[in-house]
Design a protein around this motif. Structure first.
Motif, PDB file in Angstrom:
ATOM      1  N   ILE A   1       0.835  -1.202   0.000  1.00 36.08           N
ATOM      2  CA  ILE A   1       0.000   0.000   0.000  1.00 36.08           C
ATOM      3  C   ILE A   1       0.872   1.255   0.000  1.00 36.08           C
ATOM      4  CG2 ILE A   1      -1.644   1.353   1.359  1.00 36.08           C
ATOM      5  CD1 ILE A   1      -2.870  -1.283   2.287  1.00 36.08           C
ATOM      6  N   THR A   2       1.915   1.253   0.808  1.00 35.70           N
ATOM      7  CA  THR A   2       2.822   2.410   0.872  1.00 35.70           C
ATOM      8  C   THR A   2       3.495   2.645  -0.475  1.00 35.70           C
ATOM      9  OG1 THR A   2       3.240   1.999   3.217  1.00 35.70           O
ATOM     10  CG2 THR A   2       4.827   3.392   2.051  1.00 35.70           C
ATOM     11  N   GLU A   3       3.970   1.552  -1.093  1.00 34.92           N
ATOM     12  CA  GLU A   3       4.616   1.673  -2.399  1.00 34.92           C
ATOM     13  C   GLU A   3       3.626   2.133  -3.462  1.00 34.92           C
ATOM     14  OE1 GLU A   3       6.142  -2.203  -2.947  1.00 34.92           O
ATOM     15  OE2 GLU A   3       7.764  -1.985  -1.477  1.00 34.92           O
ATOM     16  N   THR A   4       2.388   1.669  -3.359  1.00 29.85           N
ATOM     17  CA  THR A   4       1.353   2.079  -4.311  1.00 29.85           C
ATOM     18  C   THR A   4       1.102   3.583  -4.223  1.00 29.85           C
ATOM     19  OG1 THR A   4       0.262  -0.074  -4.247  1.00 29.85           O
ATOM     20  CG2 THR A   4      -1.065   1.794  -4.956  1.00 29.85           C
ATOM     21  N   ALA A   5       1.007   4.079  -3.005  1.00 32.03           N
ATOM     22  CA  ALA A   5       0.770   5.511  -2.813  1.00 32.03           C
ATOM     23  C   ALA A   5       1.936   6.334  -3.349  1.00 32.03           C
ATOM     24  CB  ALA A   5       0.549   5.794  -1.337  1.00 32.03           C
TER      25      ALA A   5
ATOM     26  N   CYS B   1       1.602  10.589  -4.630  1.00 31.85           N
ATOM     27  CA  CYS B   1       0.900  11.268  -3.536  1.00 31.85           C
ATOM     28  C   CYS B   1       1.705  12.479  -3.085  1.00 31.85           C
ATOM     29  CB  CYS B   1       0.722  10.329  -2.340  1.00 31.85           C
ATOM     30  SG  CYS B   1      -0.692   9.235  -2.510  1.00 31.85           S
ATOM     31  N   THR B   2       1.067  13.618  -2.985  1.00 34.59           N
ATOM     32  CA  THR B   2       1.764  14.815  -2.536  1.00 34.59           C
ATOM     33  C   THR B   2       2.132  14.727  -1.061  1.00 34.59           C
ATOM     34  OG1 THR B   2      -0.385  15.865  -2.109  1.00 34.59           O
ATOM     35  CG2 THR B   2       0.656  16.281  -4.244  1.00 34.59           C
ATOM     36  N   GLU B   3       1.323  14.022  -0.287  1.00 34.17           N
ATOM     37  CA  GLU B   3       1.608  13.810   1.129  1.00 34.17           C
ATOM     38  C   GLU B   3       1.501  12.324   1.434  1.00 34.17           C
ATOM     39  OE1 GLU B   3      -0.957  16.096   3.552  1.00 34.17           O
ATOM     40  OE2 GLU B   3      -0.376  18.030   2.678  1.00 34.17           O
ATOM     41  N   PRO B   4       2.436  11.814   2.255  1.00 39.19           N
ATOM     42  CA  PRO B   4       2.361  10.387   2.608  1.00 39.19           C
ATOM     43  C   PRO B   4       1.060  10.091   3.342  1.00 39.19           C
ATOM     44  CG  PRO B   4       4.465  11.365   3.285  1.00 39.19           C
ATOM     45  CD  PRO B   4       3.575  12.493   2.884  1.00 39.19           C
ATOM     46  N   LEU B   5       0.509   8.902   3.106  1.00 45.03           N
ATOM     47  CA  LEU B   5      -0.679   8.493   3.841  1.00 45.03           C
ATOM     48  C   LEU B   5      -0.308   8.299   5.308  1.00 45.03           C
ATOM     49  CD1 LEU B   5      -2.197   5.799   1.426  1.00 45.03           C
ATOM     50  CD2 LEU B   5      -2.923   8.172   1.718  1.00 45.03           C
ATOM     51  N   PRO B   6      -1.163   8.716   6.221  1.00 39.87           N
ATOM     52  CA  PRO B   6      -0.880   8.520   7.645  1.00 39.87           C
ATOM     53  C   PRO B   6      -0.645   7.038   7.963  1.00 39.87           C
ATOM     54  CG  PRO B   6      -2.781   9.954   7.341  1.00 39.87           C
ATOM     55  CD  PRO B   6      -2.457   9.388   5.992  1.00 39.87           C
ATOM     56  N   GLU B   7       0.312   6.758   8.836  1.00 39.11           N
ATOM     57  CA  GLU B   7       0.644   5.369   9.166  1.00 39.11           C
ATOM     58  C   GLU B   7      -0.558   4.616   9.700  1.00 39.11           C
ATOM     59  OE1 GLU B   7       3.996   4.903  11.684  1.00 39.11           O
ATOM     60  OE2 GLU B   7       5.362   6.017  10.376  1.00 39.11           O
ATOM     61  N   VAL B   8      -1.359   5.275  10.526  1.00 38.47           N
ATOM     62  CA  VAL B   8      -2.517   4.593  11.109  1.00 38.47           C
ATOM     63  C   VAL B   8      -3.525   4.225  10.026  1.00 38.47           C
ATOM     64  CG1 VAL B   8      -3.775   6.744  11.607  1.00 38.47           C
ATOM     65  CG2 VAL B   8      -4.232   4.681  12.965  1.00 38.47           C
ATOM     66  N   GLU B   9      -3.627   5.051   8.990  1.00 36.40           N
ATOM     67  CA  GLU B   9      -4.560   4.756   7.901  1.00 36.40           C
ATOM     68  C   GLU B   9      -4.054   3.589   7.062  1.00 36.40           C
ATOM     69  OE1 GLU B   9      -7.353   7.237   4.868  1.00 36.40           O
ATOM     70  OE2 GLU B   9      -5.381   8.066   5.301  1.00 36.40           O
ATOM     71  N   VAL B  10      -2.745   3.583   6.787  1.00 36.20           N
ATOM     72  CA  VAL B  10      -2.157   2.476   6.028  1.00 36.20           C
ATOM     73  C   VAL B  10      -2.313   1.164   6.792  1.00 36.20           C
ATOM     74  CG1 VAL B  10      -0.013   1.529   5.100  1.00 36.20           C
ATOM     75  CG2 VAL B  10      -0.525   3.954   4.809  1.00 36.20           C
ATOM     76  N   ALA B  11      -2.069   1.212   8.107  1.00 35.75           N
ATOM     77  CA  ALA B  11      -2.203   0.006   8.933  1.00 35.75           C
ATOM     78  C   ALA B  11      -3.643  -0.499   8.926  1.00 35.75           C
ATOM     79  CB  ALA B  11      -1.746   0.292  10.363  1.00 35.75           C
ATOM     80  N   GLY B  12      -4.582   0.415   9.026  1.00 37.98           N
ATOM     81  CA  GLY B  12      -5.988   0.025   8.998  1.00 37.98           C
ATOM     82  C   GLY B  12      -6.382  -0.589   7.667  1.00 37.98           C
ATOM     83  N   LEU B  13      -5.917   0.006   6.579  1.00 37.45           N
ATOM     84  CA  LEU B  13      -6.215  -0.531   5.251  1.00 37.45           C
ATOM     85  C   LEU B  13      -5.605  -1.922   5.072  1.00 37.45           C
ATOM     86  CD1 LEU B  13      -5.617   2.653   3.046  1.00 37.45           C
ATOM     87  CD2 LEU B  13      -7.807   1.508   3.431  1.00 37.45           C
ATOM     88  N   ALA B  14      -4.382  -2.103   5.563  1.00 36.16           N
ATOM     89  CA  ALA B  14      -3.715  -3.399   5.437  1.00 36.16           C
ATOM     90  C   ALA B  14      -4.471  -4.478   6.205  1.00 36.16           C
ATOM     91  CB  ALA B  14      -2.271  -3.299   5.930  1.00 36.16           C
TER      92      ALA B  14
END
Length: 208
Positions: free
Chosen positions: A133-137, A142-155
Motif C-alpha cells: 500500500i505504501t509503495e502504491t501511494a 501522492c503529494t503527502e504520505p498516507l498517515p501510518e494509522v490509515e495504512v495500517a488500517g487498510l492493510a
C-alpha cells in the motif's frame, strides 16, 4: 527412510486429519495410520498432539507467506504488485485447502498457543500488504504520505477480506478453479479505494 522425509509425511497426514476432524476429534492413531508410521514413532519425532498441531500451523504459515512473497515482483507497476500478491494468496489457499482450513478455521478456535501462532502469521501478511500500500501511494505521486494509522488500517482490512474470501471461495467452489475470479473481486474493491486515496479523493460523511 530419512527423518526429514518421514516427518514431512507425518505433517502431511496430520494436516489432512486436523482439517477433516478438527483438533479435538483428530486422533494420533489415525494420523499415524495415514502417514504409514507407528504411533510411537509419531510421538518420538513430533512429541505431543499439541506440538504436532503447532508444527502444522508453522509449516502451513511459512508456505503461505513464501507463496505471497514469491508472487510479488518488486519491479512491476504498483497495481501489478498488489494483483500478483492477491493471486499468490488465493492460488495457494485454493491449492492447499487442508492447510488453509488448519490455519483459518481450526487454529483460531482453540486458544493459546495456537491463536498466537495464527496472530503471528496474520501480522506478517499485514506487514507485506502495508509495504504494498505504501509503495502504491508513492508510485501514484501522492503529494503527502498516507498517515501510518490509515495504512495500517487498510492493510488489516485487506488481509481480513482476503482471509474471508479464501474460505468462502474454497467452500463454494471446492476445486480452486475460481481463485483468479476471487482475486479480481478483491482487487477491484481495493484498487478503486487506493486509486482515490493516492489521488487525494477521499470520502467523507455528509454534514447534517
Amino acid at each position: 527412510m530419512p527423518r526429514e522425509v518421514r516427518e514431512r509425511q507425518m505433517l502431511d497426514a496430520a494436516v489432512a486429519v486436523f482439517a477433516r476432524r478438527g483438533y479435538r476429534a483428530a486422533s494420533m492413531d489415525e494420523i499415524a495410520e495415514l502417514a504409514g508410521a507407528s504411533k510411537p514413532l509419531v510421538y518420538l519425532y513430533l512429541h505431543s498432539k499439541e506440538d504436532l498441531f503447532s508444527a502444522c500451523i508453522r509449516r502451513e504459515a511459512e508456505a503461505l507467506i513464501a507463496a505471497v512473497q514469491a508472487a510479488v515482483d518488486p519491479g512491476a507497476p504498483a497495481d501489478r504488485r498488489l494483483w500478483n500478491g492477491l493471486r499468490g494468496f488465493f492460488a495457494h489457499t485454493a491449492a492447499h485447502p487442508d492447510g488453509w482450513a488448519v490455519l483459518h478455521c481450526q487454529a483460531r478456535t482453540h486458544g493459546e498457543p495456537f491463536a498466537l501462532e495464527v496472530a503471528a502469521l496474520r501480522q506478517r501478511l499485514v506487514d507485506v500488504v502495508t509495504r504494498l500500500i505504501t509503495e502504491t501511494a508513492e508510485a501514484g505521486g501522492c503529494t503527502e504520505p498516507l498517515p501510518e494509522v490509515e495504512v495500517a488500517g487498510l492493510a488489516h482490512a485487506l488481509v481480513g477480506a482476503a482471509e474471508s474470501l479464501a474460505g468462502w471461495s474454497n467452500e463454494r467452489d471446492g476445486t480452486g478453479s475460481c481463485e483468479r475470479r476471487t482475486a479480481e473481486t478483491l482487487m477491484n474493491f481495493a484498487w478503486t479505494g487506493l486509486e482515490n486515496l493516492r489521488n487525494g479523493r477521499r470520502w467523507a460523511p455528509a454534514r447534517s
